[in-house]
Design an enzyme around this catalytic site. Structure first.
Site, PDB file in Angstrom:
ATOM      1  N   HIS A  80      20.378  -4.932 -66.752  1.00  0.00           N
ATOM      2  CA  HIS A  80      20.291  -6.297 -66.939  1.00  0.00           C
ATOM      3  C   HIS A  80      21.773  -7.257 -67.217  1.00  0.00           C
ATOM      4  O   HIS A  80      22.670  -6.641 -68.239  1.00  0.00           O
ATOM      5  CB  HIS A  80      19.041  -7.480 -67.941  1.00  0.00           C
ATOM      6  CG  HIS A  80      19.006  -7.433 -68.688  1.00  0.00           C
ATOM      7  ND1 HIS A  80      19.286  -5.561 -69.595  1.00  0.00           N
ATOM      8  CD2 HIS A  80      20.078  -8.116 -70.681  1.00  0.00           C
ATOM      9  CE1 HIS A  80      19.472  -5.478 -71.196  1.00  0.00           C
ATOM     10  NE2 HIS A  80      19.654  -7.064 -71.415  1.00  0.00           N
TER      11      HIS A  80
ATOM     12  N   GLU B 156      27.472  -6.146 -69.988  1.00  0.00           N
ATOM     13  CA  GLU B 156      27.589  -6.775 -71.266  1.00  0.00           C
ATOM     14  C   GLU B 156      28.709  -6.290 -71.777  1.00  0.00           C
ATOM     15  O   GLU B 156      29.087  -7.369 -73.203  1.00  0.00           O
ATOM     16  CB  GLU B 156      26.218  -6.332 -71.567  1.00  0.00           C
ATOM     17  CG  GLU B 156      25.382  -6.944 -71.498  1.00  0.00           C
ATOM     18  CD  GLU B 156      23.598  -6.847 -71.965  1.00  0.00           C
ATOM     19  OE1 GLU B 156      23.777  -6.294 -72.749  1.00  0.00           O
ATOM     20  OE2 GLU B 156      22.361  -8.096 -72.011  1.00  0.00           O
TER      21      GLU B 156
ATOM     22  N   ASP C 210      23.017  -2.242 -78.878  1.00  0.00           N
ATOM     23  CA  ASP C 210      21.846  -2.594 -78.152  1.00  0.00           C
ATOM     24  C   ASP C 210      21.132  -1.745 -77.884  1.00  0.00           C
ATOM     25  O   ASP C 210      20.801  -0.815 -79.100  1.00  0.00           O
ATOM     26  CB  ASP C 210      22.980  -2.800 -76.655  1.00  0.00           C
ATOM     27  CG  ASP C 210      22.187  -4.181 -76.367  1.00  0.00           C
ATOM     28  OD1 ASP C 210      20.550  -4.945 -76.476  1.00  0.00           O
ATOM     29  OD2 ASP C 210      21.789  -4.439 -75.539  1.00  0.00           O
TER      30      ASP C 210
ATOM     31  N   HIS D 263      21.027  -6.775 -80.494  1.00  0.00           N
ATOM     32  CA  HIS D 263      19.644  -6.998 -79.043  1.00  0.00           C
ATOM     33  C   HIS D 263      17.976  -7.951 -79.701  1.00  0.00           C
ATOM     34  O   HIS D 263      17.453  -7.663 -80.816  1.00  0.00           O
ATOM     35  CB  HIS D 263      18.414  -5.433 -79.898  1.00  0.00           C
ATOM     36  CG  HIS D 263      17.487  -5.128 -78.243  1.00  0.00           C
ATOM     37  ND1 HIS D 263      17.504  -5.548 -76.976  1.00  0.00           N
ATOM     38  CD2 HIS D 263      16.091  -5.997 -78.877  1.00  0.00           C
ATOM     39  CE1 HIS D 263      16.594  -5.718 -76.974  1.00  0.00           C
ATOM     40  NE2 HIS D 263      15.727  -5.354 -77.571  1.00  0.00           N
TER      41      HIS D 263
ATOM     42  N   HIS E 224      23.561  -0.802 -71.645  1.00  0.00           N
ATOM     43  CA  HIS E 224      23.269  -0.341 -70.992  1.00  0.00           C
ATOM     44  C   HIS E 224      24.154  -0.947 -69.458  1.00  0.00           C
ATOM     45  O   HIS E 224      25.203  -2.062 -70.134  1.00  0.00           O
ATOM     46  CB  HIS E 224      21.885  -1.254 -70.553  1.00  0.00           C
ATOM     47  CG  HIS E 224      21.549  -2.779 -71.302  1.00  0.00           C
ATOM     48  ND1 HIS E 224      22.245  -3.484 -69.692  1.00  0.00           N
ATOM     49  CD2 HIS E 224      21.763  -3.099 -71.893  1.00  0.00           C
ATOM     50  CE1 HIS E 224      22.078  -4.258 -70.721  1.00  0.00           C
ATOM     51  NE2 HIS E 224      21.950  -4.568 -72.045  1.00  0.00           N
TER      52      HIS E 224
HETATM   53 ZN   LIG Z   1      19.088  -5.634 -75.603  1.00  0.00          ZN
END
Ligand SMILES: [Zn+2]
Length: 278
Positions: free
Chosen positions: A120, A139, A12, A64, A108
């Site tokens: 997020h 995620e 990502d 991503h 993240h």
């Molecule tokens: Zn991303």
């Protein structure tokens, strides 16, 4: 000593060295050019670590946005690159039971994390939160469970400090590399990219040279709760038969196995995200 032959890397962008703002991960912004260079730098550092550990085959999934972030010619020659979107398994496209280990780079933390850089869960605009069998899951949690569904252990994560802590909570024993420490959602103290590269190479080699954690498996049937950022999204996702509305912004579904659950979750997010685009 056991030597892993095939590894899968999901990469990502928000957790890549030095990146702190949405404009840097947006391909329509002029600041994106330097960020995609940093991204491939972190990837190639991970590939080097895997090669040093004796890995023979490496498959990388660009995870991503439009999933075309890394220029193929910049990627280490030892790796296959899965790019483009939509892909059947999204961030994890390419994963199957032939891999010995899964690794995560540039990750993240989940939405709402304190001092989580650009935190997020899948879609910043559509998703407020996801819970799997009652556990709030970001995620890494979602993707490591898909690897686990195929019997593949998740052994390494590089990202911001909050992402590394989240990974350690979901997979005890996972090896991590923190490349930046957020002091807010859009600001962080960052390692120099050269230094984070060295750290990633060393930690990937370490992760692949020691006993692996157990594959992360979630119990089946799998309950998915998907909390949206607006009630319009639930109005539309209510059209998917397997989802039932729990309240104004929350949908719930139950699925026989994890692959089916993640498929439904992603379908719900795609459709919900489209609901506000009129
Ligand atoms: Zn991303």
């Amino acid at each position: 000593m056991y030597k892993p032959g095939r590894v899968f890397i999901s990469i990502d962008m928000e957790g890549i060295s030095g990146i702190v703002n949405w404009v840097e991960v947006d391909r329509n912004n002029s600041e994106y050019a330097f960020a995609r260079k940093l991204m491939v730098g972190d990837l190639n550092a991970a590939v080097e670590g895997a090669l040093e550990a004796g890995v023979k085959e490496i498959v990388v999934s660009d995870a991503h946005g439009g999933m075309r972030n890394m220029r193929p010619e910049d990627v280490h020659e030892a790796a296959y690159l899965v790019r483009g979107s939509p892909k059947p398994n999204g961030m994890m496209e390419g994963i199957d039971d032939s891999f010995d280990a899964a690794l995560y780079v540039g990750y993240h933390s989940m939405k709402g994390t304190v001092n989580g850089i650009l935190c997020h869960t899948i879609s910043g605009s559509a998703v407020d939160g996801v819970s799997i069998n009652g556990r709030e899951t970001g995620e890494f949690g979602l993707n490591s469970a898909l690897a686990g569904f195929y019997g593949v252990p998740s052994v390494f994560l590089a990202g911001d400090y909050a992402a590394t802590k989240e990974a350690e909570a979901f997979v005890p024993g996972v090896t991590t590399a923190a490349v930046k420490w957020a002091v807010g959602r859009y600001s962080a103290k960052c390692l120099h990219p050269n230094e984070s590269g060295k750290l990633i190479t060393a930690k990937v080699k370490e992760a692949l040279s020691k006993p692996f954690p157990e594959p992360r498996c979630v119990e089946e049937p799998v309950e998915v709760k998907l909390r949206f950022t607006s009630s319009t999204m639930c109005d539309i996702v209510s059209l998917i038969p397997s989802f039932k509305r729990v309240d104004g912004r929350t949908m719930r579904g139950e699925y026989v196995d994890y692959q089916t659950a993640i498929n439904a979750l992603r379908a719900g997010i795609y459709l919900g995200g489209a609901a506000e685009r009129r």
